[in-house]
Design a protein around this motif. Structure first.
Motif, PDB file in Angstrom:
ATOM      1  N   ALA A 102      23.018 -19.821   9.737  1.00  0.00           N
ATOM      2  CA  ALA A 102      23.534 -21.097  10.703  1.00  0.00           C
ATOM      3  C   ALA A 102      24.296 -20.608  12.009  1.00  0.00           C
ATOM      4  O   ALA A 102      23.840 -21.214  13.216  1.00  0.00           O
ATOM      5  N   GLY A 103      25.155 -19.819  12.027  1.00  0.00           N
ATOM      6  CA  GLY A 103      25.807 -19.428  13.216  1.00  0.00           C
ATOM      7  C   GLY A 103      25.090 -18.742  14.100  1.00  0.00           C
ATOM      8  O   GLY A 103      25.172 -18.749  15.175  1.00  0.00           O
ATOM      9  N   ALA A 104      24.077 -18.003  13.591  1.00  0.00           N
ATOM     10  CA  ALA A 104      23.218 -17.180  14.376  1.00  0.00           C
ATOM     11  C   ALA A 104      22.018 -17.867  15.070  1.00  0.00           C
ATOM     12  O   ALA A 104      22.027 -17.840  16.212  1.00  0.00           O
ATOM     13  N   VAL A 105      21.688 -19.113  14.512  1.00  0.00           N
ATOM     14  CA  VAL A 105      20.811 -20.021  15.124  1.00  0.00           C
ATOM     15  C   VAL A 105      21.695 -20.857  16.113  1.00  0.00           C
ATOM     16  O   VAL A 105      21.244 -20.842  17.524  1.00  0.00           O
ATOM     17  N   GLY A 106      22.720 -20.986  16.136  1.00  0.00           N
ATOM     18  CA  GLY A 106      23.736 -21.736  17.075  1.00  0.00           C
ATOM     19  C   GLY A 106      23.834 -20.875  18.191  1.00  0.00           C
ATOM     20  O   GLY A 106      23.932 -21.320  19.345  1.00  0.00           O
ATOM     21  N   ALA A 107      24.082 -19.621  17.832  1.00  0.00           N
ATOM     22  CA  ALA A 107      24.678 -18.701  18.916  1.00  0.00           C
ATOM     23  C   ALA A 107      23.408 -18.280  19.581  1.00  0.00           C
ATOM     24  O   ALA A 107      23.637 -18.354  20.939  1.00  0.00           O
ATOM     25  N   LEU A 108      22.192 -18.266  19.117  1.00  0.00           N
ATOM     26  CA  LEU A 108      20.976 -17.849  20.027  1.00  0.00           C
ATOM     27  C   LEU A 108      20.685 -18.990  20.798  1.00  0.00           C
ATOM     28  O   LEU A 108      20.155 -18.958  21.735  1.00  0.00           O
ATOM     29  N   THR A 109      20.637 -20.180  20.176  1.00  0.00           N
ATOM     30  CA  THR A 109      20.450 -21.348  20.696  1.00  0.00           C
ATOM     31  C   THR A 109      21.255 -21.593  22.374  1.00  0.00           C
ATOM     32  O   THR A 109      20.953 -21.486  23.353  1.00  0.00           O
ATOM     33  N   ALA A 110      22.587 -21.057  22.029  1.00  0.00           N
ATOM     34  CA  ALA A 110      23.576 -21.339  23.189  1.00  0.00           C
ATOM     35  C   ALA A 110      23.346 -20.253  24.313  1.00  0.00           C
ATOM     36  O   ALA A 110      23.349 -20.665  25.540  1.00  0.00           O
ATOM     37  N   ALA A 111      22.863 -19.199  23.721  1.00  0.00           N
ATOM     38  CA  ALA A 111      22.612 -17.950  24.670  1.00  0.00           C
ATOM     39  C   ALA A 111      21.262 -18.344  25.698  1.00  0.00           C
ATOM     40  O   ALA A 111      21.488 -17.893  26.765  1.00  0.00           O
ATOM     41  N   ALA A 112      20.342 -19.120  25.033  1.00  0.00           N
ATOM     42  CA  ALA A 112      19.208 -19.565  25.771  1.00  0.00           C
ATOM     43  C   ALA A 112      19.335 -20.636  26.678  1.00  0.00           C
ATOM     44  O   ALA A 112      18.615 -20.780  27.933  1.00  0.00           O
ATOM     45  N   VAL A 113      20.570 -21.573  26.365  1.00  0.00           N
ATOM     46  CA  VAL A 113      20.445 -22.717  27.402  1.00  0.00           C
ATOM     47  C   VAL A 113      21.821 -22.738  28.124  1.00  0.00           C
ATOM     48  O   VAL A 113      21.833 -23.390  29.205  1.00  0.00           O
ATOM     49  N   THR A 114      22.574 -21.456  27.931  1.00  0.00           N
ATOM     50  CA  THR A 114      23.984 -21.408  28.775  1.00  0.00           C
ATOM     51  C   THR A 114      23.653 -21.677  30.391  1.00  0.00           C
ATOM     52  O   THR A 114      24.239 -22.191  31.003  1.00  0.00           O
ATOM     53  N   SER A 115      22.856 -20.560  30.728  1.00  0.00           N
ATOM     54  CA  SER A 115      22.470 -20.643  32.311  1.00  0.00           C
ATOM     55  C   SER A 115      21.981 -21.936  32.601  1.00  0.00           C
ATOM     56  O   SER A 115      22.530 -22.243  33.642  1.00  0.00           O
TER      57      SER A 115
END
Length: 446
Positions: free
Chosen positions: A298-311
Protein backbone atom coordinates in the motif's frame (compact mmCIF):
# COMPACT_ATOMS: atom_id res chain seq x y z
CA UNK A 1 31.68 37.80 1.05
CA UNK A 2 30.64 36.79 -2.42
CA UNK A 3 27.17 37.63 -3.63
CA UNK A 4 27.30 35.36 -6.66
CA UNK A 5 24.32 33.36 -7.81
CA UNK A 6 23.34 30.29 -5.85
CA UNK A 7 24.89 27.84 -8.25
CA UNK A 8 28.03 29.31 -9.85
CA UNK A 9 28.63 26.11 -11.77
CA UNK A 10 27.96 26.28 -15.51
CA UNK A 11 24.92 24.31 -16.60
CA UNK A 12 25.66 20.85 -18.01
CA UNK A 13 26.39 20.97 -21.75
CA UNK A 14 23.27 21.09 -23.84
CA UNK A 15 24.67 18.30 -26.03
CA UNK A 16 23.83 15.89 -23.21
CA UNK A 17 20.28 14.60 -23.27
CA UNK A 18 18.71 15.88 -20.00
CA UNK A 19 17.32 12.45 -19.12
CA UNK A 20 19.17 10.46 -21.75
CA UNK A 21 22.05 8.00 -21.78
CA UNK A 22 24.14 9.10 -18.76
CA UNK A 23 21.07 9.45 -16.56
CA UNK A 24 19.75 6.06 -17.67
CA UNK A 25 23.02 4.45 -16.58
CA UNK A 26 22.78 6.12 -13.18
CA UNK A 27 19.29 4.69 -12.80
CA UNK A 28 20.48 1.22 -13.84
CA UNK A 29 23.30 1.26 -11.29
CA UNK A 30 20.91 2.46 -8.61
CA UNK A 31 18.35 -0.27 -9.33
CA UNK A 32 20.58 -3.10 -8.12
CA UNK A 33 21.54 -1.18 -4.99
CA UNK A 34 17.86 -0.47 -4.35
CA UNK A 35 17.13 -4.20 -4.50
CA UNK A 36 19.75 -4.81 -1.82
CA UNK A 37 18.42 -1.94 0.30
CA UNK A 38 14.85 -3.18 -0.04
CA UNK A 39 15.72 -6.70 1.07
CA UNK A 40 17.76 -5.40 4.01
CA UNK A 41 15.04 -3.03 5.20
CA UNK A 42 12.38 -5.73 5.21
CA UNK A 43 14.58 -8.57 6.49
CA UNK A 44 16.15 -6.69 9.42
CA UNK A 45 12.98 -5.90 11.41
CA UNK A 46 11.43 -9.30 10.61
CA UNK A 47 14.59 -11.07 11.77
CA UNK A 48 14.60 -8.87 14.88
CA UNK A 49 11.02 -9.94 15.70
CA UNK A 50 12.17 -13.57 15.48
CA UNK A 51 15.13 -12.90 17.78
CA UNK A 52 13.38 -10.83 20.49
CA UNK A 53 9.92 -9.71 21.58
CA UNK A 54 11.10 -6.53 23.34
CA UNK A 55 9.76 -3.44 21.48
CA UNK A 56 12.76 -1.38 22.59
CA UNK A 57 15.23 -3.89 21.12
CA UNK A 58 13.21 -4.03 17.91
CA UNK A 59 13.33 -0.23 17.72
CA UNK A 60 17.13 -0.40 17.99
CA UNK A 61 17.18 -1.79 14.42
CA UNK A 62 15.96 1.61 13.21
CA UNK A 63 18.41 3.34 15.55
CA UNK A 64 21.33 1.30 14.17
CA UNK A 65 20.33 2.10 10.58
CA UNK A 66 20.30 5.85 11.19
CA UNK A 67 22.97 6.39 13.85
CA UNK A 68 25.90 6.42 11.37
CA UNK A 69 24.46 9.57 9.82
CA UNK A 70 25.17 11.42 13.05
CA UNK A 71 28.93 10.85 12.93
CA UNK A 72 29.79 9.77 9.38
CA UNK A 73 27.62 11.75 6.98
CA UNK A 74 29.86 14.84 6.87
CA UNK A 75 33.14 12.88 6.48
CA UNK A 76 31.39 10.82 3.80
CA UNK A 77 30.37 14.04 2.06
CA UNK A 78 33.96 15.28 2.10
CA UNK A 79 35.06 11.96 0.64
CA UNK A 80 32.43 12.17 -2.10
CA UNK A 81 33.62 15.68 -3.01
CA UNK A 82 37.27 14.61 -3.05
CA UNK A 83 37.31 11.35 -5.02
CA UNK A 84 35.77 9.99 -8.19
CA UNK A 85 32.10 9.56 -7.29
CA UNK A 86 31.91 6.37 -9.36
CA UNK A 87 34.60 4.85 -7.13
CA UNK A 88 32.68 5.91 -4.02
CA UNK A 89 29.57 4.12 -5.32
CA UNK A 90 31.56 1.02 -6.26
CA UNK A 91 33.27 0.76 -2.86
CA UNK A 92 30.01 1.25 -0.97
CA UNK A 93 28.33 -1.51 -2.98
CA UNK A 94 31.24 -3.93 -2.75
CA UNK A 95 31.77 -3.62 0.99
CA UNK A 96 28.04 -3.92 1.66
CA UNK A 97 28.12 -7.18 -0.29
CA UNK A 98 30.82 -8.49 2.05
CA UNK A 99 28.79 -7.45 5.12
CA UNK A 100 25.70 -9.15 3.68
CA UNK A 101 27.73 -12.32 3.13
CA UNK A 102 28.75 -12.20 6.78
CA UNK A 103 25.11 -11.96 7.87
CA UNK A 104 24.30 -14.98 5.69
CA UNK A 105 27.14 -16.94 7.32
CA UNK A 106 25.88 -16.06 10.82
CA UNK A 107 22.41 -17.29 9.90
CA UNK A 108 23.62 -20.52 8.33
CA UNK A 109 25.76 -21.38 11.36
CA UNK A 110 22.99 -20.56 13.85
CA UNK A 111 25.12 -17.85 15.46
CA UNK A 112 22.86 -14.90 14.63
CA UNK A 113 21.67 -12.90 17.65
CA UNK A 114 19.92 -9.55 17.96
CA UNK A 115 23.30 -7.96 18.73
CA UNK A 116 24.96 -9.36 15.60
CA UNK A 117 21.96 -8.17 13.59
CA UNK A 118 22.28 -4.66 15.06
CA UNK A 119 25.99 -4.61 14.14
CA UNK A 120 25.24 -5.60 10.55
CA UNK A 121 22.54 -2.93 10.26
CA UNK A 122 24.97 -0.39 11.72
CA UNK A 123 27.56 -1.25 9.05
CA UNK A 124 24.91 -1.01 6.32
CA UNK A 125 24.06 2.46 7.58
CA UNK A 126 27.70 3.55 7.64
CA UNK A 127 28.23 2.49 4.03
CA UNK A 128 24.95 4.06 2.98
CA UNK A 129 26.26 7.48 4.01
CA UNK A 130 28.84 7.17 1.23
CA UNK A 131 26.51 5.66 -1.36
CA UNK A 132 23.63 8.07 -0.77
CA UNK A 133 25.82 11.16 -0.91
CA UNK A 134 27.51 9.98 -4.11
CA UNK A 135 24.33 9.04 -6.00
CA UNK A 136 22.64 12.36 -5.12
CA UNK A 137 25.72 14.32 -6.17
CA UNK A 138 25.93 12.52 -9.51
CA UNK A 139 22.47 13.58 -10.75
CA UNK A 140 23.10 17.37 -11.10
CA UNK A 141 26.27 16.57 -13.10
CA UNK A 142 24.22 15.04 -15.92
CA UNK A 143 20.79 16.71 -15.69
CA UNK A 144 19.79 20.29 -16.41
CA UNK A 145 18.56 22.28 -13.41
CA UNK A 146 15.01 22.67 -14.70
CA UNK A 147 14.78 18.88 -15.08
CA UNK A 148 15.88 18.04 -11.53
CA UNK A 149 12.34 17.44 -10.15
CA UNK A 150 11.58 15.11 -13.08
CA UNK A 151 14.92 13.29 -12.70
CA UNK A 152 14.54 12.90 -8.94
CA UNK A 153 10.97 11.69 -9.41
CA UNK A 154 12.21 8.97 -11.77
CA UNK A 155 14.91 7.88 -9.34
CA UNK A 156 12.34 7.80 -6.52
CA UNK A 157 9.93 5.84 -8.72
CA UNK A 158 12.48 3.20 -9.70
CA UNK A 159 13.62 2.84 -6.09
CA UNK A 160 10.01 2.42 -4.98
CA UNK A 161 9.29 -0.24 -7.60
CA UNK A 162 12.36 -2.28 -6.64
CA UNK A 163 12.49 -1.68 -2.87
CA UNK A 164 8.79 -2.03 -2.22
CA UNK A 165 6.86 -3.64 -5.08
CA UNK A 166 9.58 -6.24 -5.64
CA UNK A 167 11.61 -6.45 -2.42
CA UNK A 168 8.89 -6.25 0.23
CA UNK A 169 6.65 -9.17 -0.76
CA UNK A 170 9.59 -11.17 -2.13
CA UNK A 171 11.61 -10.81 1.07
CA UNK A 172 8.67 -11.60 3.34
CA UNK A 173 7.88 -14.81 1.45
CA UNK A 174 11.54 -15.83 1.17
CA UNK A 175 12.01 -15.33 4.91
CA UNK A 176 8.92 -17.44 5.60
CA UNK A 177 10.40 -20.18 3.40
CA UNK A 178 14.12 -19.82 4.16
CA UNK A 179 16.05 -16.76 5.32
CA UNK A 180 19.11 -18.04 3.46
CA UNK A 181 17.50 -17.28 0.10
CA UNK A 182 16.68 -13.68 1.09
CA UNK A 183 20.13 -13.02 2.56
CA UNK A 184 21.87 -14.63 -0.41
CA UNK A 185 19.96 -12.46 -2.87
CA UNK A 186 20.83 -9.42 -0.77
CA UNK A 187 24.53 -10.24 -1.05
CA UNK A 188 24.33 -10.63 -4.83
CA UNK A 189 22.37 -7.39 -5.30
CA UNK A 190 24.98 -5.28 -3.53
CA UNK A 191 27.81 -6.97 -5.43
CA UNK A 192 26.18 -6.23 -8.79
CA UNK A 193 25.47 -2.63 -7.75
CA UNK A 194 29.12 -2.06 -6.91
CA UNK A 195 30.21 -3.40 -10.29
CA UNK A 196 27.66 -1.40 -12.28
CA UNK A 197 28.63 1.85 -10.56
CA UNK A 198 32.16 1.58 -11.95
CA UNK A 199 30.77 1.58 -15.52
CA UNK A 200 29.13 5.00 -15.22
CA UNK A 201 30.38 7.67 -17.68
CA UNK A 202 33.19 10.05 -16.73
CA UNK A 203 30.80 12.99 -16.36
CA UNK A 204 29.42 11.30 -13.24
CA UNK A 205 32.80 11.44 -11.47
CA UNK A 206 32.49 15.12 -10.48
CA UNK A 207 36.20 15.63 -11.19
CA UNK A 208 35.73 17.98 -14.15
CA UNK A 209 33.46 20.30 -12.15
CA UNK A 210 35.95 20.46 -9.28
CA UNK A 211 38.79 21.28 -11.65
CA UNK A 212 36.78 24.06 -13.32
CA UNK A 213 35.98 25.51 -9.92
CA UNK A 214 39.61 25.36 -8.80
CA UNK A 215 40.83 27.10 -11.95
CA UNK A 216 38.17 29.79 -11.58
CA UNK A 217 38.77 30.33 -7.86
CA UNK A 218 42.55 30.51 -7.57
CA UNK A 219 43.16 33.82 -9.46
CA UNK A 220 40.23 35.49 -7.69
CA UNK A 221 41.46 34.58 -4.22
CA UNK A 222 45.01 35.66 -5.01
CA UNK A 223 43.89 39.05 -6.27
CA UNK A 224 41.31 39.73 -3.58
CA UNK A 225 43.31 38.30 -0.66
CA UNK A 226 40.27 36.40 0.59
CA UNK A 227 40.55 34.39 3.79
CA UNK A 228 39.53 30.76 4.13
CA UNK A 229 36.05 31.60 5.39
CA UNK A 230 35.27 33.57 2.25
CA UNK A 231 35.48 30.41 0.18
CA UNK A 232 33.56 27.66 1.87
CA UNK A 233 34.09 25.36 -1.08
CA UNK A 234 37.82 25.45 -1.81
CA UNK A 235 38.58 21.99 -3.19
CA UNK A 236 42.18 22.13 -1.92
CA UNK A 237 41.25 23.06 1.68
CA UNK A 238 42.19 20.80 4.57
CA UNK A 239 39.81 18.22 6.01
CA UNK A 240 38.88 20.45 8.95
CA UNK A 241 37.79 23.29 6.67
CA UNK A 242 35.96 20.91 4.36
CA UNK A 243 34.08 19.27 7.23
CA UNK A 244 32.63 22.68 8.14
CA UNK A 245 31.99 23.84 4.57
CA UNK A 246 28.59 22.18 4.22
CA UNK A 247 27.34 23.59 7.53
CA UNK A 248 28.52 27.11 6.69
CA UNK A 249 26.79 27.03 3.33
CA UNK A 250 23.47 25.82 4.78
CA UNK A 251 23.55 28.19 7.73
CA UNK A 252 24.31 31.18 5.50
CA UNK A 253 21.32 30.42 3.27
CA UNK A 254 18.07 32.11 4.26
CA UNK A 255 16.17 29.37 2.42
CA UNK A 256 18.09 26.21 3.39
CA UNK A 257 18.62 26.97 7.08
CA UNK A 258 14.95 26.97 8.22
CA UNK A 259 14.10 24.14 5.79
CA UNK A 260 16.85 22.09 7.43
CA UNK A 261 15.49 22.74 10.92
CA UNK A 262 11.90 21.89 9.98
CA UNK A 263 13.04 18.72 8.17
CA UNK A 264 14.97 17.53 11.24
CA UNK A 265 12.02 18.05 13.61
CA UNK A 266 9.55 16.34 11.28
CA UNK A 267 12.05 13.52 10.69
CA UNK A 268 12.25 12.81 14.42
CA UNK A 269 8.46 12.50 14.56
CA UNK A 270 8.35 10.10 11.60
CA UNK A 271 11.13 8.02 13.18
CA UNK A 272 9.09 7.67 16.37
CA UNK A 273 6.09 6.57 14.32
CA UNK A 274 7.85 3.98 12.16
CA UNK A 275 10.44 2.46 14.53
CA UNK A 276 7.96 -0.14 15.82
CA UNK A 277 5.58 -0.06 12.87
CA UNK A 278 6.31 -3.74 12.17
CA UNK A 279 4.95 -4.64 15.61
CA UNK A 280 1.90 -2.40 15.12
CA UNK A 281 1.10 -4.11 11.82
CA UNK A 282 1.70 -7.67 13.03
CA UNK A 283 0.14 -7.38 16.51
CA UNK A 284 -2.38 -4.51 16.36
CA UNK A 285 -3.62 -4.89 12.79
CA UNK A 286 -3.30 -8.71 12.92
CA UNK A 287 -1.43 -9.02 9.62
CA UNK A 288 0.35 -12.44 9.31
CA UNK A 289 4.14 -12.19 9.16
CA UNK A 290 4.34 -13.79 5.71
CA UNK A 291 1.94 -11.11 4.43
CA UNK A 292 3.78 -8.17 5.99
CA UNK A 293 5.61 -7.23 2.79
CA UNK A 294 2.45 -7.59 0.73
CA UNK A 295 0.54 -5.36 3.15
CA UNK A 296 3.26 -2.72 2.88
CA UNK A 297 2.65 -2.58 -0.87
CA UNK A 298 0.00 0.00 0.00
CA UNK A 299 2.88 2.33 0.79
CA UNK A 300 4.65 1.37 -2.42
CA UNK A 301 1.56 2.23 -4.48
CA UNK A 302 1.23 5.56 -2.69
CA UNK A 303 4.90 6.41 -3.16
CA UNK A 304 4.91 5.42 -6.83
CA UNK A 305 1.77 7.45 -7.46
CA UNK A 306 3.35 10.45 -5.78
CA UNK A 307 6.55 10.10 -7.80
CA UNK A 308 4.48 10.13 -10.99
CA UNK A 309 2.47 13.24 -10.15
CA UNK A 310 4.91 15.37 -8.12
CA UNK A 311 6.26 17.29 -11.11
CA UNK A 312 2.75 18.09 -12.29
CA UNK A 313 1.64 19.17 -8.83
CA UNK A 314 4.71 21.39 -8.55
CA UNK A 315 4.04 22.92 -11.98
CA UNK A 316 0.40 23.66 -11.14
CA UNK A 317 0.54 24.77 -7.51
CA UNK A 318 4.20 25.61 -6.88
CA UNK A 319 6.85 23.87 -4.78
CA UNK A 320 6.04 25.56 -1.45
CA UNK A 321 2.26 25.02 -1.35
CA UNK A 322 2.66 21.36 -2.36
CA UNK A 323 5.28 20.73 0.33
CA UNK A 324 3.18 22.39 3.03
CA UNK A 325 0.13 20.31 2.08
CA UNK A 326 1.81 16.89 1.90
CA UNK A 327 3.63 17.49 5.17
CA UNK A 328 0.39 17.94 7.10
CA UNK A 329 -1.63 15.30 5.24
CA UNK A 330 1.01 12.57 5.72
CA UNK A 331 1.19 13.12 9.48
CA UNK A 332 -2.59 13.25 9.70
CA UNK A 333 -2.78 9.81 8.08
CA UNK A 334 -0.55 8.30 10.79
CA UNK A 335 -2.70 9.88 13.50
CA UNK A 336 -5.84 8.43 11.94
CA UNK A 337 -4.62 4.83 11.93
CA UNK A 338 -3.28 5.23 15.46
CA UNK A 339 -6.76 6.17 16.66
CA UNK A 340 -8.55 3.60 14.45
CA UNK A 341 -6.21 0.55 14.30
CA UNK A 342 -8.00 -1.39 11.58
CA UNK A 343 -6.28 -3.15 8.68
CA UNK A 344 -8.26 -1.22 6.05
CA UNK A 345 -7.56 2.13 7.71
CA UNK A 346 -3.92 1.13 8.06
CA UNK A 347 -3.58 0.35 4.35
CA UNK A 348 -5.07 3.73 3.40
CA UNK A 349 -2.92 5.57 5.92
CA UNK A 350 0.25 3.89 4.70
CA UNK A 351 -0.69 4.69 1.09
CA UNK A 352 -1.23 8.37 1.91
CA UNK A 353 1.74 8.84 4.23
CA UNK A 354 4.29 7.14 1.98
CA UNK A 355 3.01 9.14 -0.97
CA UNK A 356 3.31 12.43 0.92
CA UNK A 357 6.81 11.56 2.10
CA UNK A 358 7.89 10.80 -1.48
CA UNK A 359 6.61 14.14 -2.77
CA UNK A 360 8.34 15.97 0.08
CA UNK A 361 11.64 14.16 -0.55
CA UNK A 362 11.59 14.84 -4.30
CA UNK A 363 10.98 18.56 -3.85
CA UNK A 364 13.44 19.04 -0.99
CA UNK A 365 16.15 17.21 -2.93
CA UNK A 366 15.45 19.30 -6.04
CA UNK A 367 15.70 22.55 -4.04
CA UNK A 368 19.03 21.50 -2.53
CA UNK A 369 20.51 20.35 -5.81
CA UNK A 370 19.54 23.62 -7.49
CA UNK A 371 20.77 25.79 -4.62
CA UNK A 372 24.16 24.16 -4.01
CA UNK A 373 27.24 24.37 -6.29
CA UNK A 374 28.29 21.04 -7.78
CA UNK A 375 31.61 20.89 -5.93
CA UNK A 376 29.82 21.30 -2.57
CA UNK A 377 26.99 18.80 -3.10
CA UNK A 378 28.61 15.97 -1.16
CA UNK A 379 29.42 18.09 1.89
CA UNK A 380 26.08 19.88 2.01
CA UNK A 381 24.23 16.59 1.56
CA UNK A 382 26.32 14.99 4.31
CA UNK A 383 25.76 17.90 6.70
CA UNK A 384 22.03 17.87 5.97
CA UNK A 385 21.75 14.15 6.65
CA UNK A 386 23.96 14.38 9.76
CA UNK A 387 21.36 16.46 11.55
CA UNK A 388 18.31 14.88 9.90
CA UNK A 389 19.14 11.18 10.02
CA UNK A 390 21.49 11.62 12.98
CA UNK A 391 18.62 12.98 15.10
CA UNK A 392 16.12 10.36 13.96
CA UNK A 393 17.52 7.64 16.29
CA UNK A 394 16.23 9.81 19.14
CA UNK A 395 12.77 9.52 17.61
CA UNK A 396 13.23 5.78 17.12
CA UNK A 397 14.18 5.31 20.76
CA UNK A 398 11.21 7.40 21.84
CA UNK A 399 8.97 5.27 19.63
CA UNK A 400 10.31 2.09 21.22
CA UNK A 401 9.66 3.41 24.72
CA UNK A 402 6.18 4.65 23.78
CA UNK A 403 5.33 1.28 22.24
CA UNK A 404 5.82 -0.39 25.62
CA UNK A 405 2.57 1.27 26.69
CA UNK A 406 0.78 0.26 23.48
CA UNK A 407 1.68 -0.22 19.83
CA UNK A 408 -0.65 2.63 18.77
CA UNK A 409 0.98 5.17 21.08
CA UNK A 410 4.00 6.07 18.88
CA UNK A 411 1.68 6.82 15.94
CA UNK A 412 -0.63 9.07 17.95
CA UNK A 413 2.07 10.95 19.85
CA UNK A 414 4.50 11.23 16.92
CA UNK A 415 1.82 12.49 14.53
CA UNK A 416 0.49 15.00 17.07
CA UNK A 417 3.91 16.54 17.70
CA UNK A 418 4.66 16.55 13.97
CA UNK A 419 1.42 18.35 13.17
CA UNK A 420 2.31 21.01 15.74
CA UNK A 421 5.69 21.55 14.07
CA UNK A 422 3.99 21.67 10.66
CA UNK A 423 1.56 24.33 11.87
CA UNK A 424 4.40 26.52 13.14
CA UNK A 425 6.41 26.13 9.91
CA UNK A 426 3.46 26.23 7.48
CA UNK A 427 3.85 29.87 6.42
CA UNK A 428 7.55 29.45 5.66
CA UNK A 429 7.18 26.14 3.81
CA UNK A 430 4.30 27.43 1.69
CA UNK A 431 6.47 30.29 0.36
CA UNK A 432 9.40 28.13 -0.82
CA UNK A 433 10.35 28.88 -4.46
CA UNK A 434 10.61 26.55 -7.44
CA UNK A 435 14.13 25.15 -8.05
CA UNK A 436 14.56 26.82 -11.43
CA UNK A 437 14.00 30.29 -9.91
CA UNK A 438 16.64 30.06 -7.19
CA UNK A 439 19.28 32.10 -9.04
CA UNK A 440 17.03 35.13 -8.75
CA UNK A 441 16.00 34.75 -5.12
CA UNK A 442 18.83 33.24 -3.08
CA UNK A 443 22.39 34.49 -2.56
CA UNK A 444 25.12 31.87 -2.54
CA UNK A 445 26.64 32.89 0.81
CA UNK A 446 25.86 35.41 3.49
Amino acid sequence: MSSAAVNPEPAPPTRQAPLGGPFARVVAANLSSSLGDGIARVAAPLLAVQLTDDPLLVSLVAVAALLPWLVLAIPAGVLVDRIDRRLALGLAGGVRALVAAGLLALHLTGALTIWWLLLVVLLYGALETVYDGAIRAVVPSIVLRGDLPRANSRIEATEIVVQQFLSQPLTSWLLAFSAAWALGLNTAAYAVAGGLALTLPAVASGIAARRRRQVADEPGRAEAGQDDDADVAAPTAGWRAELAAGFRFIWASSMLRPLWIVSVLIGICHAAITSTLVLFILERLDVPEAWYGTFMLAGAVGALTAAAVTSRLKARFGTGPVMAAVNAVGLGAWFLVGVFPLAGVGAVAIFVSFGCTTTWNVLVMSLRQAAVPNHLLGRVHGTWRTALWGAMPLGSLAGGLLARSGYSTPLIVGATVGLMVSAVGHRYIATLPDPETLDAVEPARA
